[in-house]
Enzyme design. Structure first.
Site, PDB file in Angstrom:
ATOM      1  N   LYS A  11      61.683  73.163  46.820  1.00 47.39           N
ATOM      2  CA  LYS A  11      61.501  71.817  47.404  1.00 47.39           C
ATOM      3  C   LYS A  11      60.735  71.968  48.704  1.00 47.39           C
ATOM      4  O   LYS A  11      60.788  73.026  49.343  1.00 47.39           O
ATOM      5  CB  LYS A  11      62.862  71.183  47.700  1.00 47.39           C
ATOM      6  CG  LYS A  11      62.823  69.686  47.869  1.00 47.39           C
ATOM      7  CD  LYS A  11      62.872  68.977  46.530  1.00 47.39           C
ATOM      8  CE  LYS A  11      62.677  67.483  46.644  1.00 47.39           C
ATOM      9  NZ  LYS A  11      62.962  66.811  45.360  1.00 47.39           N
ATOM     10  N   ASP A  26      58.242  63.039  45.790  1.00 45.42           N
ATOM     11  CA  ASP A  26      59.640  62.731  46.110  1.00 45.42           C
ATOM     12  C   ASP A  26      59.557  61.532  47.060  1.00 45.42           C
ATOM     13  O   ASP A  26      58.515  60.852  47.105  1.00 45.42           O
ATOM     14  CB  ASP A  26      60.351  63.939  46.748  1.00 45.42           C
ATOM     15  CG  ASP A  26      61.875  63.754  46.803  1.00 45.42           C
ATOM     16  OD1 ASP A  26      62.528  63.930  45.765  1.00 45.42           O
ATOM     17  OD2 ASP A  26      62.421  63.416  47.879  1.00 45.42           O
TER      18      ASP A  26
END
Ligand code: NDP
Ligand code: 2IT
Length: 444
Positions: free
Chosen positions: A126, A166
């Site tokens: 991430k 995201d």
């Protein structure tokens, strides 16, 4: 003290000031107890839990860019490459002022198990930045994205690490980042997913997380003797996940009546108007007050409040820890019977416990929102074979993946004596494959 508790304590001591990371580790490790107890000697000797909670690497870098007034701005960029036992690192990039290393680590850690659950070959990672795209011009967003990629390109690649969207990162941001990667490396490859359709993006990736959430919810309900059609749904968020969750819920005959953004929320008893919501959020990038202004049946409220609305099903699709114990109590009191997480870790540990104790069907995010990253992996497959599949083909694969995820976690929960506990089921099902791969690959 048992192995699980020892490792939780160690993680908290070694990573101070990272509450979201502690929370994610606690949730996963506590639910792995049955598997860990069955394999304790092996896992201790392999230091498996210590290894799986320690990222392969954490990259942190300066992101300088020039705003429209000629002023230099400085943000911080992150990429946490957590685990690549089963495939290249894969996971989104969050652009939001709240971003810090602890948040990126919690998201990267969750991503390991989520990606494993998809049954596709992708590891966990991430990244992101404390940059706030809100209120910035397209040129400012481009300047940030190019500067971000000027550093990130060193660490990513189609077989190495493949970032995606995201919170705050959509098609516009991915486009600017892809262009800069191509410019620097001179390579045209599937280094990012969520790309535009004219340059390697996959049909149905935009819709995938929200649609996937509803496919899994529908299956969970079906296996518990319930039907989604005719049900009232409360949704939080008004971004990529929320919009397509609302759309698919309507296609399945349910009625979503709420959505929310970072300043307020909408209650629309006639059902959310998806076309209007898209216009307000995707095109104008405006506040939900504009939705209310254009829709007579809608009520706008400042602050937080969707969980107080009477419903059958709740779908948190905004951000972490947005559904707390009081919210859980309100949902149960109002007759809600299912909660499925579109966002990552939107429900606090106390709220999750309360919902499960009250026999609410609870689908955790790492299973329920896995449709986004699964479709990203399908985008990677299409890029590798230099072909594009039709919307129907991708959507039907997505549906098959979500139904399969539900049955895998249901079976894992039953196998370890926790029937109906889908948190335990998802964590165990996701973990087992990664653990087997890590042990097979030796100490590395
Ligand atoms: P978007 O940026 O498209 O939308 C996020 C929405 O949530 C916006 O409506 C935003 O409000 C609201 N929001 C964000 N932060 C806060 C906050 N701190 N408080 C209140 N509201 C907030 O993001 P996504 O829809 O892509 O992501 C939503 C969630 O789903 C995140 O948890 C993400 O990690 C998760 N997720 C996303 C996937 C994807 O494919 N995009 C895949 C799997 C999970 P505003 O409109 O005011 O900005
Ligand atoms: O949390 C997530 O799974 C995402 N933001 C999507 C990641 C991806 O690589 O598509």
């Amino acid at each position: 003290m048992g192995y699980v508790d020892e490792v939780i304590e160690r993680v908290i001591a070694k990573n101070p000031g990272e509450p979201e990371f502690h929370q994610a580790v606690r949730e996963v490790l506590e639910s792995l107890r049955p598997v860990v107890e069955a394999n304790e000697d092996l896992y201790r000797r392999e230091a498996l839990l210590e290894r799986i909670t320690e990222p392969d690497r954490q990259i942190k870098f300066r992101v300088p860019w020039v705003d429209d007034k000629g002023q230099v701005q400085v943000n911080t960029g992150y990429r946490v490459q957590f685990n690549n036992a089963i495939g290249p690192y894969k996971g989104g990039l969050r652009l939001h002022p709240s971003v810090n290393i602890g948040i990126i680590k919690f998201l990267g850690f969750e991503q390991i198990f989520k990606n494993s659950l998809t049954s596709l070959p992708i590891g966990g990672g991430k990244g992101g930045s404390d940059f706030d795209p809100k209120g910035k011009s397209d040129r400012e967003v481009m300047a940030f994205c190019q500067s971000f990629m000027n550093e990130l390109y060193k660490y990513i690649g189609a077989d190495e690490d493949v970032p995606a969207g995201d919170i705050g990162t959509g098609a516009r941001e991915i486009g600017y980042m892809f262009g800069q990667y191509k410019k620097i490396r001179g390579v045209y490859e599937g280094v990012l997913t969520g790309k535009g359709l004219s340059y390697g993006g996959s049909l149905a990736r935009t819709e995938a997380t929200g649609y996937g959430l509803l496919y899994l919810t529908e299956e969970m309900l079906k296996c518990n003797g319930k039907d989604i059609a005719g049900k009232t749904i409360v949704v939080s968020g008004a971004g990529n996940v929320a919009i397509y969750a609302i759309q698919k819920a309507q296609q399945l005959g349910a009625k979503p009546v709420t959505c929310s953004d970072s300043t307020g929320w909408i209650y629309d008893p006639e059902g959310i108007d998806v076309a209007l919501l898209k216009e307000v959020k995707e095109v104008k990038r405006a506040r939900l007050t504009e939705y209310a202004a254009a829709r007579p049946s809608a009520q706008y409220h400042e602050g937080k409040g969707v969980w107080t609305v009477k419903c059958d099903i709740a779908l948190p699709c905004a951000t972490q820890n947005e559904l707390d114990l009081d919210d859980a109590k309100a949902l149960v009191a109002n007759g809600c019977f299912a909660v499925a997480e579109g966002a990552n870790m939107p429900t606090t540990l106390e709220a999750t416990k309360y919902l499960q104790e009250n026999k609410i069907l609870f689908a955790p995010g790492k299973a329920a929102n896995a449709g986004g990253v699964a479709t990203s992996a399908l985008e990677m497959s299409q890029n590798s074979e230099r072909l594009s599949w039709s919307f129907e083909e991708v959507d039907s694969k997505l549906k098959g993946i979500m139904v399969n995820i539900f049955h895998n976690l249901d079976a894992a929960a039953k196998k370890y004596g926790h029937e109906g506990d889908y948190v335990v089921g998802a964590n165990i099902a996701g973990f087992e494959k990664v653990a087997t791969a890590m042990i097979a690959q030796g100490v590395c």
